[in-house]
Design a protein around this motif. Structure first.
Motif, PDB file in Angstrom:
ATOM      1  N   THR A  99       0.870 -99.500 -31.111  1.00  0.00           N
ATOM      2  CA  THR A  99       1.396 -98.162 -30.831  1.00  0.00           C
ATOM      3  C   THR A  99       2.374 -98.143 -29.657  1.00  0.00           C
ATOM      4  O   THR A  99       2.721 -97.075 -29.157  1.00  0.00           O
ATOM      5  CB  THR A  99       0.236 -97.187 -30.538  1.00  0.00           C
ATOM      6  OG1 THR A  99      -0.500 -97.664 -29.414  1.00  0.00           O
ATOM      7  CG2 THR A  99      -0.679 -97.045 -31.746  1.00  0.00           C
ATOM      8  N   VAL A 100       2.820 -99.323 -29.253  1.00  0.00           N
ATOM      9  CA  VAL A 100       3.784 -99.404 -28.153  1.00  0.00           C
ATOM     10  C   VAL A 100       5.114 -98.813 -28.600  1.00  0.00           C
ATOM     11  O   VAL A 100       5.590 -99.083 -29.701  1.00  0.00           O
ATOM     12  CB  VAL A 100       3.986-100.872 -27.699  1.00  0.00           C
ATOM     13  CG1 VAL A 100       5.115-100.978 -26.696  1.00  0.00           C
ATOM     14  CG2 VAL A 100       2.703-101.422 -27.111  1.00  0.00           C
ATOM     15  N   ASP A 101       5.704 -98.015 -27.763  1.00  0.00           N
ATOM     16  CA  ASP A 101       7.028 -97.440 -28.037  1.00  0.00           C
ATOM     17  C   ASP A 101       8.066 -98.475 -27.593  1.00  0.00           C
ATOM     18  O   ASP A 101       8.542 -98.463 -26.464  1.00  0.00           O
ATOM     19  CB  ASP A 101       7.187 -96.127 -27.269  1.00  0.00           C
ATOM     20  CG  ASP A 101       8.481 -95.412 -27.573  1.00  0.00           C
ATOM     21  OD1 ASP A 101       9.309 -95.959 -28.337  1.00  0.00           O
ATOM     22  OD2 ASP A 101       8.671 -94.303 -27.049  1.00  0.00           O
ATOM     23  N   TRP A 102       8.408 -99.401 -28.498  1.00  0.00           N
ATOM     24  CA  TRP A 102       9.286-100.520 -28.149  1.00  0.00           C
ATOM     25  C   TRP A 102      10.688-100.087 -27.715  1.00  0.00           C
ATOM     26  O   TRP A 102      11.245-100.689 -26.804  1.00  0.00           O
ATOM     27  CB  TRP A 102       9.342-101.543 -29.288  1.00  0.00           C
ATOM     28  CG  TRP A 102       8.021-102.251 -29.424  1.00  0.00           C
ATOM     29  CD1 TRP A 102       7.120-102.122 -30.430  1.00  0.00           C
ATOM     30  CD2 TRP A 102       7.433-103.161 -28.485  1.00  0.00           C
ATOM     31  NE1 TRP A 102       6.008-102.895 -30.191  1.00  0.00           N
ATOM     32  CE2 TRP A 102       6.176-103.552 -29.011  1.00  0.00           C
ATOM     33  CE3 TRP A 102       7.832-103.691 -27.267  1.00  0.00           C
ATOM     34  CZ2 TRP A 102       5.332-104.444 -28.351  1.00  0.00           C
ATOM     35  CZ3 TRP A 102       6.994-104.584 -26.610  1.00  0.00           C
ATOM     36  CH2 TRP A 102       5.770-104.947 -27.141  1.00  0.00           C
ATOM     37  N   PRO A 103      11.264 -99.064 -28.331  1.00  0.00           N
ATOM     38  CA  PRO A 103      12.562 -98.610 -27.807  1.00  0.00           C
ATOM     39  C   PRO A 103      12.473 -98.139 -26.354  1.00  0.00           C
ATOM     40  O   PRO A 103      13.377 -98.378 -25.561  1.00  0.00           O
ATOM     41  CB  PRO A 103      12.951 -97.457 -28.749  1.00  0.00           C
ATOM     42  CG  PRO A 103      12.257 -97.783 -30.026  1.00  0.00           C
ATOM     43  CD  PRO A 103      10.956 -98.407 -29.614  1.00  0.00           C
ATOM     44  N   LEU A 104      11.369 -97.487 -25.996  1.00  0.00           N
ATOM     45  CA  LEU A 104      11.168 -97.070 -24.610  1.00  0.00           C
ATOM     46  C   LEU A 104      11.058 -98.279 -23.689  1.00  0.00           C
ATOM     47  O   LEU A 104      11.666 -98.318 -22.616  1.00  0.00           O
ATOM     48  CB  LEU A 104       9.917 -96.197 -24.486  1.00  0.00           C
ATOM     49  CG  LEU A 104       9.513 -95.848 -23.051  1.00  0.00           C
ATOM     50  CD1 LEU A 104      10.460 -94.805 -22.488  1.00  0.00           C
ATOM     51  CD2 LEU A 104       8.089 -95.361 -23.001  1.00  0.00           C
TER      52      LEU A 104
END
Length: 92
Positions: free
Chosen positions: A52-57
Motif C-alpha cells: 500500500t506504499v504510495d510509490w509516486p509520493l
C-alpha cells in the motif's frame, strides 16, 4: 617519534584539486544519498504495508530531496576545494 605528543595537530587531509568535475561528482553522491534517506523515511509514512506504499509520493519526495541537496551544494562542499562555492571553483 614526532606526531605523538600532546598538542600535535593531526595531519590534514590532502587538498583536492578544485575542479568542476570533482564538485559534480561530490554533489551527485550527496544528492543520491539524500534521496535514498528521504525515500526510506517516506515509505513508512505513506503506508503500513509494502503493498500500500504510495510509490509516486516516495519517488517525488526523494527527487525533491535530491534537488534540494544539489541546490545546497552550490554554496560549497567540504570535499571539494575546502568548501569553496561552485562559482569560485568554476572561476579558477
Amino acid at each position: 617519534m614526532s606526531g605523538t605528543g600532546i598538542g600535535d595537530t593531526p595531519p590534514s587531509p590532502p587538498d583536492r584539486t578544485s575542479c568542476l568535475s570533482d564538485w559534480v561528482r561530490a554533489a551527485a553522491v550527496r544528492a543520491v544519498k539524500t534521496a535514498a534517506q528521504a525515500a526510506v523515511a517516506a515509505v513508512p509514512a505513506s503506508a503500513a504495508t509494502i503493498g500500500t506504499v504510495d510509490w509516486p509520493l516516495v519517488a517525488g519526495t526523494a527527487a525533491l530531496a535530491a534537488l534540494m541537496s544539489l541546490l545546497t551544494s552550490i554554496a560549497g562542499l567540504p570535499e571539494v576545494d575546502s568548501g569553496a562555492s561552485v562559482r569560485r571553483i568554476a572561476g579558477k
